[in-house]
Write an enzyme that holds these catalytic residues in place. Sequence first.
Site, mmCIF file in Angstrom:
data_model
loop_
_atom_site.group_PDB
_atom_site.id
_atom_site.type_symbol
_atom_site.label_atom_id
_atom_site.label_comp_id
_atom_site.label_asym_id
_atom_site.label_seq_id
_atom_site.Cartn_x
_atom_site.Cartn_y
_atom_site.Cartn_z
ATOM 1 N N ASN A 1 5.583 41.188 48.502
ATOM 2 C CA ASN A 1 5.339 42.573 48.090
ATOM 3 C C ASN A 1 4.107 42.574 47.197
ATOM 4 O OD1 ASN A 1 5.392 45.130 47.028
ATOM 5 N ND2 ASN A 1 7.300 44.864 45.860
ATOM 6 N N TRP A 2 2.989 42.997 47.767
ATOM 7 C CA TRP A 2 1.727 42.939 47.012
ATOM 8 C C TRP A 2 1.639 44.039 45.962
ATOM 9 C CZ3 TRP A 2 -2.873 41.865 50.935
ATOM 10 C CH2 TRP A 2 -2.634 40.649 51.590
ATOM 11 N N LYS A 3 2.527 45.011 46.034
ATOM 12 C CA LYS A 3 2.473 46.172 45.132
ATOM 13 C C LYS A 3 1.076 46.808 45.196
ATOM 14 C CE LYS A 3 6.182 44.102 42.557
ATOM 15 N NZ LYS A 3 6.901 43.931 41.316
ATOM 16 N N GLY B 1 8.824 40.676 37.581
ATOM 17 C CA GLY B 1 7.555 40.515 36.875
ATOM 18 C C GLY B 1 7.677 39.992 35.464
ATOM 19 N N SER C 1 10.883 37.461 40.019
ATOM 20 C CA SER C 1 10.315 36.219 39.484
ATOM 21 C C SER C 1 10.594 34.987 40.343
ATOM 22 C CB SER C 1 10.785 35.994 38.038
ATOM 23 O OG SER C 1 10.305 37.042 37.201
ATOM 24 N N GLU D 1 10.695 49.991 41.087
ATOM 25 C CA GLU D 1 9.516 50.669 40.528
ATOM 26 C C GLU D 1 9.400 52.082 41.086
ATOM 27 O OE1 GLU D 1 6.756 47.542 41.492
ATOM 28 O OE2 GLU D 1 7.656 46.292 39.943
ATOM 29 N N HIS E 1 12.472 50.390 46.047
ATOM 30 C CA HIS E 1 12.143 49.389 45.026
ATOM 31 C C HIS E 1 12.377 50.011 43.647
ATOM 32 C CE1 HIS E 1 9.827 46.680 42.507
ATOM 33 N NE2 HIS E 1 9.887 45.806 43.492
ATOM 34 N N GLU F 1 17.411 42.911 43.564
ATOM 35 C CA GLU F 1 16.364 42.644 42.585
ATOM 36 C C GLU F 1 16.799 43.172 41.224
ATOM 37 O OE1 GLU F 1 12.260 42.138 44.551
ATOM 38 O OE2 GLU F 1 12.559 44.265 44.214
ATOM 39 N N GLY G 1 6.988 39.104 44.498
ATOM 40 C CA GLY G 1 5.912 39.960 44.012
ATOM 41 C C GLY G 1 4.708 39.126 43.599
ATOM 42 N N GLY G 2 4.610 38.840 42.303
ATOM 43 C CA GLY G 2 3.454 38.134 41.745
ATOM 44 C C GLY G 2 3.037 36.894 42.529
HETATM 45 P P1 PGA Z 1 8.062 39.591 41.031
HETATM 46 O O1 PGA Z 1 8.342 40.963 41.820
HETATM 47 O O2 PGA Z 1 8.245 38.476 42.033
HETATM 48 O O3 PGA Z 1 6.656 39.702 40.535
HETATM 49 O O4 PGA Z 1 9.064 39.499 39.946
HETATM 50 C C1 PGA Z 1 9.332 41.048 42.803
HETATM 51 C C2 PGA Z 1 9.403 42.454 43.338
HETATM 52 O O5 PGA Z 1 9.246 43.406 42.562
HETATM 53 O O6 PGA Z 1 9.631 42.669 44.548
#
Ligand code: PGA
Length: 252
Positions: free
Chosen positions: A12-14, A176, A214, A102, A100, A170, A235-236
């Site tokens: 997930n590149w966001k 993050g 994470s 977010e 998600h 999640e 994500g990251g």
């Molecule tokens: P993260 O994000 O790996 O940076 O914690 C995961 C996500 O939000 O899908």
Amino acid sequence: MTQSPRLLIAGNWKMHGTNAFASDLAGSLAHKMSDAGNNGVEILLCPPALLLGAVRVSIGDSGISLGGQDCHAAEQGAHTGDTSAAMLHDAGCAYVIIGHSERRADHDEDDATVNAKATAAQTSGLVPIICIGETLEEREAGRAVEVVTGQLRGSIPEGSSAASMVVAYEPVWAIGTGRTPTLDDISQVHDAIRAALKSVSRDFKSVRILYGGSVKPENASEILAVANVNGALVGGASLKTDDFWAVAEAAT
Ligand code: PGA
């Protein structure tokens, strides 16, 4: 015993990247795929909508899948700035991340919205990756399982099949932050999600349940070894070729 579903490692590149970045990252992952093969693991990239075209070109016929990060619940219409599921499908997507945390936080998406979007995704031939997860406050109050299974029940479209959806657990506080739940905690929630799925339909014993929050090369193997963890939403670490590839390799 049922056969384990094929693992899915989703990036997930966001809201990160440019066309050049996308071509670079997707291109090097595609090279790695052709060199090493994927060993039965499905790899998925979910870039921002504007970069789908560049990623699609770069992944070519490497076998890497493409996904969106959100879609509107309507098929089309006067919704300035939004993207429909049909548009994602037309852009080459097979998946779309829905609900998600977010988006639940930034755009006030509740379970009903998530359900409607996931339904739209399925109608357009996409597999929604339905995200659920508790806040730190909810976990500390001992309510993680209750919250997560409640979100699950509210978010799954009527008439779904095991192949037409993916669930991603999640924990909001792990996204993050570098913090992850213990393996026991992950196991407890994934088992509860599996049980809740099976109580809806026997067919749901093979729905893939991803863990996200994470995930990185250092913890991927142990997390992916937990029962009922059928992949990861990353994500990251999905923004760096070597890190994302290391997570994918940990799944093999
Ligand atoms: P993260 O994000 O790996 O940076 O914690 C995961 C996500 O939000 O899908």
